[in-house]
Design a protein around this motif. Structure first.
Motif, PDB file in Angstrom:
ATOM      1  N   THR A 241       0.831  -1.200   0.000  1.00 23.03           N
ATOM      2  CA  THR A 241       0.000   0.000   0.000  1.00 23.03           C
ATOM      3  C   THR A 241       0.865   1.250   0.000  1.00 23.03           C
ATOM      4  O   THR A 241       0.594   2.215  -0.723  1.00 23.03           O
TER       5      THR A 241
ATOM      6  N   LYS B 195       2.399   1.671  -3.458  1.00 25.05           N
ATOM      7  CA  LYS B 195       1.380   2.152  -4.399  1.00 25.05           C
ATOM      8  C   LYS B 195       1.105   3.637  -4.190  1.00 25.05           C
ATOM      9  O   LYS B 195       0.911   4.383  -5.152  1.00 25.05           O
ATOM     10  N   ALA B 196       1.087   4.071  -2.942  1.00 24.77           N
ATOM     11  CA  ALA B 196       0.874   5.495  -2.651  1.00 24.77           C
ATOM     12  C   ALA B 196       2.029   6.326  -3.194  1.00 24.77           C
ATOM     13  O   ALA B 196       1.833   7.409  -3.745  1.00 24.77           O
TER      14      ALA B 196
ATOM     15  N   ALA C   1       1.691   6.551  -6.992  1.00 23.23           N
ATOM     16  CA  ALA C   1       0.595   7.447  -7.380  1.00 23.23           C
ATOM     17  C   ALA C   1       0.876   8.888  -6.970  1.00 23.23           C
ATOM     18  O   ALA C   1       0.059   9.767  -7.228  1.00 23.23           O
ATOM     19  N   ARG C   2       2.013   9.101  -6.334  1.00 17.72           N
ATOM     20  CA  ARG C   2       2.410  10.421  -5.826  1.00 17.72           C
ATOM     21  C   ARG C   2       1.352  10.990  -4.874  1.00 17.72           C
ATOM     22  O   ARG C   2       1.045  12.175  -4.888  1.00 17.72           O
ATOM     23  N   ALA C   3       0.779  10.087  -4.067  1.00 18.16           N
ATOM     24  CA  ALA C   3      -0.195  10.501  -3.060  1.00 18.16           C
ATOM     25  C   ALA C   3       0.493  11.193  -1.885  1.00 18.16           C
ATOM     26  O   ALA C   3      -0.171  11.799  -1.058  1.00 18.16           O
ATOM     27  N   VAL C   4       1.783  11.061  -1.828  1.00 15.86           N
ATOM     28  CA  VAL C   4       2.593  11.780  -0.838  1.00 15.86           C
ATOM     29  C   VAL C   4       3.508  12.715  -1.616  1.00 15.86           C
ATOM     30  O   VAL C   4       3.848  12.441  -2.775  1.00 15.86           O
TER      31      VAL C   4
END
Length: 98
Positions: free
Chosen positions: A13, A16-17, A20-23
């Motif tokens: 997870t 994947k984050a 996705a450049r979620a951070v």
């Protein structure tokens, strides 16, 4: 780099984050996430393996670009075919009304 941890602790997870450049990650850093395992090879580098898995995404991006271009052309054509005044549009509707 690698992550070590027990099953279910969130390693996948987290990766994947990151992918996705979620951070927050600087734009000058490239991220290639391999979602499936690749068999070891003496002839293919890690980078080549990642990029080969990415072929389907490349094909879809090319197809999306073609569709976007076609939509843009249709929108431009539709804009140039639109009557200059609202009266002309209303007159056209009257002609089509039985």
């Amino acid at each position: 780099y690698g992550l070590i941890g027990r099953n279910g602790c969130g390693k996948s997870t987290f990766v994947k984050a990151l992918a996705a450049r979620a951070v927050p990650i600087p734009d000058n850093i490239d991220i290639f996430h391999l979602a499936e395992e690749i068999e070891p090879s003496d002839t293919v580098t890690a980078f080549e393996a990642v990029m080969s898995v990415d072929e389907e995404r490349k094909k879809l991006e090319v197809e999306a670009e073609k569709l976007n271009h076609a939509l843009s052309e249709l929108a431009e054509q539709d804009a140039s075919d639109t009557p200059a005044s609202s009266n002309a549009a209303e007159e056209g509707e009257e002609e089509l009304t039985p």
